[in-house]
Design a protein around this motif. Sequence first.
Motif, PDB file in Angstrom:
ATOM      1  N   GLU A   1      11.474   7.919  -0.318  1.00  0.00           N
ATOM      2  CA  GLU A   1      11.776   7.997   1.111  1.00  0.00           C
ATOM      3  C   GLU A   1      11.710   9.426   1.631  1.00  0.00           C
ATOM      4  OE1 GLU A   1      12.011   5.667   3.290  1.00  0.00           O
ATOM      5  OE2 GLU A   1      11.792   4.061   1.816  1.00  0.00           O
ATOM      6  N   ALA A   2      12.091  10.405   0.804  1.00  0.00           N
ATOM      7  CA  ALA A   2      12.017  11.799   1.241  1.00  0.00           C
ATOM      8  C   ALA A   2      10.560  12.208   1.453  1.00  0.00           C
ATOM      9  CB  ALA A   2      12.694  12.705   0.216  1.00  0.00           C
ATOM     10  N   GLU A   3       9.668  11.742   0.586  1.00  0.00           N
ATOM     11  CA  GLU A   3       8.246  12.047   0.761  1.00  0.00           C
ATOM     12  C   GLU A   3       7.671  11.313   1.957  1.00  0.00           C
ATOM     13  OE1 GLU A   3       6.927  13.051  -3.843  1.00  0.00           O
ATOM     14  OE2 GLU A   3       6.480  11.069  -3.002  1.00  0.00           O
ATOM     15  N   ARG A   4       8.075  10.073   2.145  1.00  0.00           N
ATOM     16  CA  ARG A   4       7.587   9.315   3.291  1.00  0.00           C
ATOM     17  C   ARG A   4       7.991   9.955   4.612  1.00  0.00           C
ATOM     18  NH1 ARG A   4       8.319   2.807   2.178  1.00  0.00           N
ATOM     19  NH2 ARG A   4       6.880   2.639   0.394  1.00  0.00           N
ATOM     20  N   ALA A   5       9.103  10.672   4.616  1.00  0.00           N
ATOM     21  CA  ALA A   5       9.604  11.298   5.838  1.00  0.00           C
ATOM     22  C   ALA A   5       8.851  12.574   6.187  1.00  0.00           C
ATOM     23  CB  ALA A   5      11.094  11.595   5.698  1.00  0.00           C
ATOM     24  N   GLN A   6       8.064  13.115   5.253  1.00  0.00           N
ATOM     25  CA  GLN A   6       7.303  14.329   5.519  1.00  0.00           C
ATOM     26  C   GLN A   6       6.238  14.043   6.585  1.00  0.00           C
ATOM     27  OE1 GLN A   6       7.993  17.398   4.081  1.00  0.00           O
ATOM     28  NE2 GLN A   6       9.763  16.276   3.296  1.00  0.00           N
ATOM     29  N   ILE A   7       5.993  15.005   7.450  1.00  0.00           N
ATOM     30  CA  ILE A   7       5.020  14.772   8.523  1.00  0.00           C
ATOM     31  C   ILE A   7       3.599  14.689   7.980  1.00  0.00           C
ATOM     32  CG2 ILE A   7       6.471  15.789  10.291  1.00  0.00           C
ATOM     33  CD1 ILE A   7       4.764  18.324  10.128  1.00  0.00           C
ATOM     34  N   THR A   8       3.368  15.138   6.759  1.00  0.00           N
ATOM     35  CA  THR A   8       2.045  14.982   6.161  1.00  0.00           C
ATOM     36  C   THR A   8       1.882  13.611   5.513  1.00  0.00           C
ATOM     37  OG1 THR A   8       2.919  16.167   4.230  1.00  0.00           O
ATOM     38  CG2 THR A   8       1.563  17.420   5.793  1.00  0.00           C
ATOM     39  N   ALA A   9       2.948  12.826   5.502  1.00  0.00           N
ATOM     40  CA  ALA A   9       2.866  11.422   5.082  1.00  0.00           C
ATOM     41  C   ALA A   9       3.020  10.507   6.284  1.00  0.00           C
ATOM     42  CB  ALA A   9       3.935  11.102   4.036  1.00  0.00           C
ATOM     43  N   SER A  10       3.968  10.830   7.137  1.00  0.00           N
ATOM     44  CA  SER A  10       4.214  10.059   8.364  1.00  0.00           C
ATOM     45  C   SER A  10       4.099  10.990   9.565  1.00  0.00           C
ATOM     46  CB  SER A  10       5.612   9.413   8.323  1.00  0.00           C
ATOM     47  OG  SER A  10       5.712   8.461   7.292  1.00  0.00           O
TER      48      SER A  10
ATOM     49  N   PHE B   1       0.827  -1.207   0.000  1.00  0.00           N
ATOM     50  CA  PHE B   1       0.000   0.000   0.000  1.00  0.00           C
ATOM     51  C   PHE B   1       0.861   1.256   0.000  1.00  0.00           C
ATOM     52  CE2 PHE B   1      -3.447  -2.755   1.875  1.00  0.00           C
ATOM     53  CZ  PHE B   1      -4.324  -2.604   0.817  1.00  0.00           C
ATOM     54  N   TRP B   2       1.878   1.283   0.850  1.00  0.00           N
ATOM     55  CA  TRP B   2       2.756   2.458   0.898  1.00  0.00           C
ATOM     56  C   TRP B   2       3.464   2.668  -0.446  1.00  0.00           C
ATOM     57  CZ3 TRP B   2       3.496   6.704   3.598  1.00  0.00           C
ATOM     58  CH2 TRP B   2       3.022   6.779   4.901  1.00  0.00           C
ATOM     59  N   ASN B   3       3.870   1.591  -1.073  1.00  0.00           N
ATOM     60  CA  ASN B   3       4.541   1.723  -2.377  1.00  0.00           C
ATOM     61  C   ASN B   3       3.616   2.316  -3.431  1.00  0.00           C
ATOM     62  OD1 ASN B   3       7.033   0.766  -1.551  1.00  0.00           O
ATOM     63  ND2 ASN B   3       6.556  -1.366  -2.049  1.00  0.00           N
ATOM     64  N   GLN B   4       2.328   2.053  -3.310  1.00  0.00           N
ATOM     65  CA  GLN B   4       1.375   2.651  -4.252  1.00  0.00           C
ATOM     66  C   GLN B   4       1.238   4.151  -3.995  1.00  0.00           C
ATOM     67  OE1 GLN B   4       0.557   0.252  -6.569  1.00  0.00           O
ATOM     68  NE2 GLN B   4       1.812  -0.868  -5.082  1.00  0.00           N
ATOM     69  N   TYR B   5       1.246   4.526  -2.730  1.00  0.00           N
ATOM     70  CA  TYR B   5       1.055   5.934  -2.342  1.00  0.00           C
ATOM     71  C   TYR B   5       2.302   6.753  -2.634  1.00  0.00           C
ATOM     72  CZ  TYR B   5      -0.597   9.778   0.680  1.00  0.00           C
ATOM     73  OH  TYR B   5      -1.010  10.995   1.193  1.00  0.00           O
ATOM     74  N   THR B   6       3.420   6.287  -2.143  1.00  0.00           N
ATOM     75  CA  THR B   6       4.723   6.879  -2.469  1.00  0.00           C
ATOM     76  C   THR B   6       5.828   5.922  -2.037  1.00  0.00           C
ATOM     77  OG1 THR B   6       6.285   8.681  -2.095  1.00  0.00           O
ATOM     78  CG2 THR B   6       4.757   8.198  -0.300  1.00  0.00           C
ATOM     79  N   ALA B   7       6.756   5.677  -2.939  1.00  0.00           N
ATOM     80  CA  ALA B   7       7.934   4.871  -2.619  1.00  0.00           C
ATOM     81  C   ALA B   7       9.141   5.753  -2.357  1.00  0.00           C
ATOM     82  CB  ALA B   7       8.231   3.896  -3.764  1.00  0.00           C
TER      83      ALA B   7
END
Length: 326
Positions: A232-241, A224-230
């Motif tokens: 790592e810089a985006e995943r580290a954003q507080i609006t993602a994580s 699921f996360w890979n579909q949303y964004t793979a």
Amino acid sequence: QRRIIFMKKRIPLEKAALQVCIDSEKQPRIYQLTPRQGRIKLDEVQDAPVAMYPASVCTVNFDTGRWGIIRVFIVRPENYTGNTGTIFYIHGAGWVFGNFHTHEKLVRELAARTGSLVVFPEYSLSPEAKYPVAIEQCYRLLCSLPAFTYGTGGPFNLERLTVAGDSAGGNMAAALTLMAKYRNGPRIHRQLLFYPVTDACFDTCTYMKFAKDYYLYRDGMIWFWNQYTANEAERAQITASPLRACPEQLAGLADDIWAYSGLGCRSVSLIFAPEGYEPVLQIPSVNDKYINNYRQQRALLEMQGRSFVDLGCAVAVEQCAFPAAL
């Protein structure tokens, strides 16, 4: 010849919950299908007749500008008086699946049992739309609520605005609250988060403990996360994580945060609670002992007028778990 049957060892579960876990063992699982096939399958699962609370439902198309046009459902319960609040509800299902059809029973019940109007955006799904498209669409809609008239489903009481969501939708609800803070957006009074996804991290103790055999599999969450964004810089954003937000970033958000969680969500919900919010109780399984303890502690905190994060399977524990008059 003698057959040896190996029984899976699970924590105690309600009979219905156990059956869901057993059914989810069948392959292909939804995340092993293509997104299109999975959406069809999930819709079919929700096609079975089910009793729903009465409400009027208005549908409008909303132009979010550069982020595209989305469909918005506005649910008005029969007992709506105009004095109760507005719930902005963001659906879950891994950013990939879900729509009003899959969540209609839930949002009708939220509307009826709180007397609130519910605004339900059908945001663009992943992987066709990557982060941050969906949260930007929802944020544009949230900011535009004051412009809605009676002809378009409004007007809304924004003096008591709740942003709510389940799973991936809970993740996006938390993101919207942060976006509203840093962009000087609408004042959000409450967050209502059902087992929210709070971090793109898959090696916590509960992630490993509940990696399989409990409906939602660890490898499914990775997918699921890979579909949303793979990225790592985006995943580290507080609006993602949002779990990665520091206390200063979490300060000054909603007056109340209600987080209903269980199983693998327990540890992340506890950490996500900002300073000043009191965790009530973690419910490792649903039985009379924990139900009674949960109700007693919840009643005590409500009498004291304290905001709190509610850790536990509250929706499964008692049907009246929805906060009245959101």
